[in-house]
Design an enzyme around this catalytic site. Structure first.
Site, PDB file in Angstrom:
ATOM      1  N   PHE A  24      29.570  41.989  43.973  1.00 56.35           N
ATOM      2  CA  PHE A  24      29.399  41.075  45.108  1.00 56.35           C
ATOM      3  C   PHE A  24      30.492  40.016  45.060  1.00 56.35           C
ATOM      4  CE2 PHE A  24      27.691  37.065  46.789  1.00 56.35           C
ATOM      5  CZ  PHE A  24      27.324  37.468  48.071  1.00 56.35           C
ATOM      6  N   GLY A  25      31.245  39.904  46.148  1.00 52.78           N
ATOM      7  CA  GLY A  25      32.290  38.891  46.255  1.00 52.78           C
ATOM      8  C   GLY A  25      31.824  37.720  47.090  1.00 52.78           C
ATOM      9  N   TYR A  26      32.016  36.513  46.554  1.00 58.07           N
ATOM     10  CA  TYR A  26      31.584  35.304  47.272  1.00 58.07           C
ATOM     11  C   TYR A  26      32.742  34.330  47.463  1.00 58.07           C
ATOM     12  CZ  TYR A  26      31.626  33.485  42.528  1.00 58.07           C
ATOM     13  OH  TYR A  26      32.026  33.129  41.257  1.00 58.07           O
ATOM     14  N   GLU A  58      40.072  37.622  37.088  1.00 55.98           N
ATOM     15  CA  GLU A  58      39.141  36.491  37.017  1.00 55.98           C
ATOM     16  C   GLU A  58      38.880  36.085  35.571  1.00 55.98           C
ATOM     17  OE1 GLU A  58      39.100  35.366  39.747  1.00 55.98           O
ATOM     18  OE2 GLU A  58      39.122  36.977  41.205  1.00 55.98           O
TER      19      GLU A  58
END
Ligand code: BEZ
Length: 174
Positions: free
Chosen positions: A12-14, A87
């Protein structure tokens, strides 16, 4: 069990994963997770700042009733090698349930979270101070202001309303 590169997983990318898609994926869907909210509380030594003058980027903080919207990607497991490197500055993978908006199903997946005990964590300050800090920061991936504006635009395209991100955007463009 050792994972093989043919295994698939949802991520999931936020943040920048919403709009900077420099990895292959099998499926992509608007999605949300419950119990987390976006905050510009993580220092960036390697993308939007430098080790001597870190910028500010997003992490997720636990918040009981919050819903965080973003984008879910189904990827081959070997993509994590790339994402873990991208990241690497304080983020760790964390398991979550992801609600996929288009197919109306919930899947298990991972998020990258920079917790408050990581070496680059900056934590909360007044929004005006945060905006001033961001306006003065720049790193190998570009200006910190551009990061905020790109994220705000990507969230608007998703139909999300994130008061924290939009407040920063307003302060940086006023
Ligand atoms: C994301 O967009 O999901 C993300 C943001 C910061 C670090 C890692 C991932």
């Amino acid at each position: 069990m050792k994972s093989s590169s043919s295994e698939k997983a949802w991520v999931f990318g936020y943040g920048s994963l919403i709009y900077k898609v420099d990895f292959p994926y099998i499926e992509r869907e608007p999605a949300s997770i419950t119990g987390w909210e976006r905050r510009f509380w993580q220092g960036s030594h390697d993308h939007r700042g430098t080790p001597d003058a870190p910028g500010r980027v997003v992490t997720l903080v636990p918040s009981h009733i919050a819903i965080c919207r973003g984008v879910a990607y189904l990827v081959n497991h070997d993509v994590f090698e790339h994402l873990d490197h991208r990241e690497k500055n304080g983020y760790e993978r964390h398991g979550v349930n992801i609600a996929l908006a288009t197919s109306s199903t919930t899947v298990e997946g991972v998020i990258y979270v920079a917790a408050e005990d990581n070496h680059a964590y900056l934590g909360p300050v007044e929004m005006e101070d945060m905006a001033l800090h961001i306006s003065q920061s720049r790193g190998p991936s570009g200006s910190n202001t551009e990061y905020v504006l790109q994220l705000a635009e990507a969230l608007r395209e998703l139909g999300d309303h994130d008061p924290h991100v939009y407040a920063l955007e307003a302060l940086l463009t006023e």
